[in-house]
Design an enzyme around this catalytic site. Structure first.
Site, PDB file in Angstrom:
ATOM      1  N   GLU A 184       0.909  -1.114  -0.033  1.00 19.61           N
ATOM      2  CA  GLU A 184       0.059   0.003  -0.254  1.00 19.61           C
ATOM      3  C   GLU A 184       1.025   1.191   0.004  1.00 19.61           C
ATOM      4  O   GLU A 184       1.646   1.693   0.920  1.00 19.61           O
ATOM      5  CB  GLU A 184      -0.818   0.006   1.055  1.00 19.61           C
ATOM      6  CG  GLU A 184      -1.853  -1.253   1.524  1.00 19.61           C
ATOM      7  CD  GLU A 184      -2.833  -1.226   0.230  1.00 19.61           C
ATOM      8  OE1 GLU A 184      -3.205  -0.135  -0.472  1.00 19.61           O
ATOM      9  OE2 GLU A 184      -3.505  -2.239  -0.055  1.00 19.61           O
ATOM     10  N   CYS A 231      -2.243   9.303   2.721  1.00 24.16           N
ATOM     11  CA  CYS A 231      -1.764   8.809   1.442  1.00 24.16           C
ATOM     12  C   CYS A 231      -2.716   8.953   0.280  1.00 24.16           C
ATOM     13  O   CYS A 231      -2.181   9.156  -0.842  1.00 24.16           O
ATOM     14  CB  CYS A 231      -1.612   7.405   1.489  1.00 24.16           C
ATOM     15  SG  CYS A 231      -2.878   6.366   1.966  1.00 24.16           S
TER      16      CYS A 231
END
Length: 455
Positions: A212, A246
């Site tokens: 990720e 993010c």
């Protein structure tokens, strides 16, 4: 922690997994329930840790961290039994008489390496999915969020025996030592740069990985958008956790005809949403504060821009007249700077984005269905929203993950269970009948039958 101690913990987890104790689905669910109870009991301590590390208010901590974890726990407690059942599938006629099924099986000893920006949620969410799937887990939280790492260790030690779940504290030395060891699965959340290193180390043992990562997530605003509402939702997504998210909108790509209106509305929203900067939070440390500060161009700042190194605070900032050559466009910002770029032709805008590395998220504010379809069908990105930001990851009913440079694999809910599961394909052949057509010597009759069965 020394390498020998890490090796000892890994071996104890492997022995525990090989004992079969994690395979009982009811046991997995009981541990998840216990984890939920302890998190609820320690909610105040979690809030305090997140405030010390990142300056998060209790409201933001619950909305973006603890509440998300509790939601994932509730989902997995309800669904793990169903996810863990074998799944029957059709058997080809050529295999008559037999039954075929897929058997969900855990990988074994899993390593979860988590970041500092959402240190509680991004550590515990993948842990939940790994436990639901029947694995043992070694957790390595970030050294940059020490208070949250400590409460995570306290909670997990309270809930699990160490041979089931262990927490490894420390920094780069411990990270390197862990990556030298053989795990059955590695789940990493962090930067693309470190993601390369994790994948390289995992390849030595042919260990499967979920990465990720991140990237420069565009937020497109065309001339058909509801500008006032777009500004409100963009400000929420961009400055949440001071942009240390993010999937934050990294830059705004707006049609020239509505740019000035959008900037005006964004400024009004910043003033409305962030009247009290005492609850605004802070940059994680001086290293990141200095990096973000260097991206500020005083000649292009149209709002904000003030910084305070002592408190590690940077005002919500807007930069206009930004080009692709500016420093702020050369890396993921991961901070409260909003660069504004403009376009006149929507197709050109999309083609430019497609030439860039695939982002983790993409946001489009538009009321034009054709453009919505164009973006969702033809642009590679992990996930995103139409006429909103960030909220696509706040559900256990859809996977969250990146593509290309922004990551590989996904998790949350059912997809999270599947991430930490190997599905064995099994054919259970009956013994009362044995069709001879697959055995030599072959004949014309058998050839005809095979052509009938396999077409």
């Amino acid at each position: 922690m020394e390498s020998s101690q890490i090796q000892e913990i890994i071996q104890s987890q492997r022995n525990y997994f090989n004992s079969g104790k994690t395979l009982n689905v009811d046991t997995r669910i009981e541990y998840l329930k216990k984890l939920k109870r302890v998190i609820l009991e320690k909610e105040d301590q979690i809030n305090e840790a997140l405030y010390k590390d990142l300056g998060k208010t209790s409201s933001e901590s619950y909305m973006c961290e603890t509440g998300m974890v509790l939601s994932e726990l509730s989902y997995m407690i309800r669904h793990t039994k169903k996810f863990a059942r074998k799944h029957r599938v059709m058997t080809p006629l050529a295999q008559f008489h037999a039954s075929s099924y897929q058997m969900p099986c855990p990988y074994g000893v899993v390593l979860v390496m988590s970041p500092w920006n959402y240190p509680f949620m991004l550590t515990v969410d993948p842990l939940i999915d790994a436990i639901a799937a029947g694995n043992t887990v070694m957790v390595k939280p970030s050294a940059y969020s020490p208070y949250t790492s400590q409460i995570i260790e306290e909670i997990l030690t309270n809930v699990f025996p160490k041979e089931y779940v262990s927490v490894i504290l420390g920094g780069r030395k411990e990270n390197q030592a862990l990556l030298e060891e053989k795990f059955d699965y590695i789940f990493f959340t962090g930067s693309p740069y470190v993601g390369h290193e994790v994948m390289s180390k995992a390849s030595v043992h042919l260990t499967p990985v979920t990465l990720e990562l991140g990237g420069k997530s565009p937020c497109i605003v065309d001339e058909t958008a509801n500008i006032k509402l777009a500004a409100r939702r963009i400000v929420f997504g961009k400055y949440l956790n001071l942009g240390q998210t993010c999937v934050a909108p990294d830059y705004i790509y707006v049609h020239t005809s509505v740019k000035d209106k959008l900037i005006h509305e964004v400024i009004q929203e910043i003033k409305r949403q962030y009247q009290d900067l005492s609850s605004y939070g802070k940059i994680i440390n001086e290293k990141h504060f200095d990096r973000i500060s260097k991206l500020l161009d005083p000649n292009k700042i149209v709002y904000g821009g003030k910084t305070n190194r002592e408190t590690l605070k940077i005002e919500p900032t807007i930069m206009d007249h930004v080009s692709w050559d500016d420093a702020v466009m050369q890396e993921e910002i991961f901070g409260p700077i909003m660069p504004i770029l403009t376009f006149t032709n929507f197709e050109d805008c999309i083609n430019i984005i497609k030439e860039k590395p695939s982002p983790l998220a993409l946001y489009l504010f538009s009321s034009n269905k054709t453009r919505v379809d164009m973006v969702t069908h033809s642009v590679p990105y992990g996930g995103g929203c139409i006429n909103d930001t960030i909220i696509h990851l706040a559900t256990s009913n859809m996977p969250f993950g990146g593509v290309g440079n922004s990551g590989m694999g996904g998790y949350h809910g059912k997809e999270g269970f599947k991430t930490f599961t190997h599905y064995k394909s099994i054919v259970d052949k009956k013994t009362w009948l044995d069709l001879p057509i697959r055995y030599q010597p072959y004949s014309k009759l058998y050839d005809k039958l095979i052509h009938i069965f396999l077409r």
